[in-house]
Write an enzyme that holds these catalytic residues in place. Structure first.
Site, PDB file in Angstrom:
ATOM      1  CE  LYS A 253      -2.427  -5.057   1.158  1.00  0.00           C
ATOM      2  NZ  LYS A 253      -3.220  -4.053   0.361  1.00  0.00           N
TER       3      LYS A 253
ATOM      4  CG  ASP B 281      -6.096  -4.628  -4.036  1.00  0.00           C
ATOM      5  OD1 ASP B 281      -6.297  -3.831  -3.369  1.00  0.00           O
ATOM      6  OD2 ASP B 281      -7.133  -4.999  -4.394  1.00  0.00           O
TER       7      ASP B 281
END
Ligand code: IMP
Length: 194
Positions: A13, A71
């Protein structure tokens, strides 16, 4: 140049946030680079929005600097949107991406409807309390066996609409133009420029 701390321990990420935000003229530093070490914010919210805000807000409070969090997860139509916010631990706590992928394939065994979307909610929290949040979605389908070894998570099982290849078979540059994370960050960038 705006420097922000990425509220994540996930190296994949971090890399994606970095390459996408770099294009928007923002510098992304890791929690380690910000001197925060391996803080793992507990994701106990039941929405992407809640968890994304919680991660960015905690890292902003600990550092006193602007923080950004993603998220994200996979929402599968036939499974009513599961694994959703539980995507990282679909097969249980401390299980691997491979375990999660195998569980997903088992749940969809014999099922024709394989539509799914990746979802990302990106939140930026400033020390003065300002909050910017944006959601990005990438529709596609789940194939029957993994293909490719790039990316992370469910990438080897996901073919985005308009492609024949999985997220794990296309280049990182291609993924970063169509992904849920890229779409959320593009919206965030528009908000920043308003
Ligand atoms: P979290 O945002 O830390 O809750 O974790 C998100 C989880 O969703 C990851 O661990 C992956 O399993 C999945 N996920 C999110 N984004 C992607 C992606 O771009 N590719 C593959 N899997 C992803």
């Amino acid at each position: 140049m705006l420097t922000v701390i990425a509220a994540t321990q996930n190296k994949h990420k971090l890399t994606e946030l970095r390459s996408i935000m770099e294009k928007f003229g923002m510098e992304v530093i890791s929690q380690a680079e910000a001197g925060l070490g391996d803080i793992d914010v507990v994701e106990d919210g039941d929405t992407f929005e809640a968890n994304s805000f919680k991660k960015a807000n905690e890292i902003m409070k600990l550092s006193g600097k602007i923080a950004v969090a993603d998220d994200s997860g996979l929402a599968v139509d036939y499974l009513g949107g599961a694994p959703g916010v539980y995507s990282a631990r679909y097969a249980g706590e401390h299980k691997s991406d491979l375990d999660n992928n195998n569980k997903l394939l088992a749940e969809l065994d014999g099922i024709e409807n394989r539509r799914a979307s990746f979802v990302s909610v990106v939140t930026m929290v400033y020390p003065d309390g300002k909050v910017l949040a944006a959601r990005g979605e990438c529709p596609g389908k789940i194939i029957h066996a993994p293909r490719g070894d790039g990316g992370f998570g469910y990438d080897p099982l996901f073919v985005p609409d308009g492609f024949e290849k999985t997220f794990a078979e296309i280049t990182a540059e291609e993924k970063n133009t169509v992904s849920h994370r890229a779409k959320a960050l593009e919206k965030l960038e528009e908000m920043l420029n308003k």
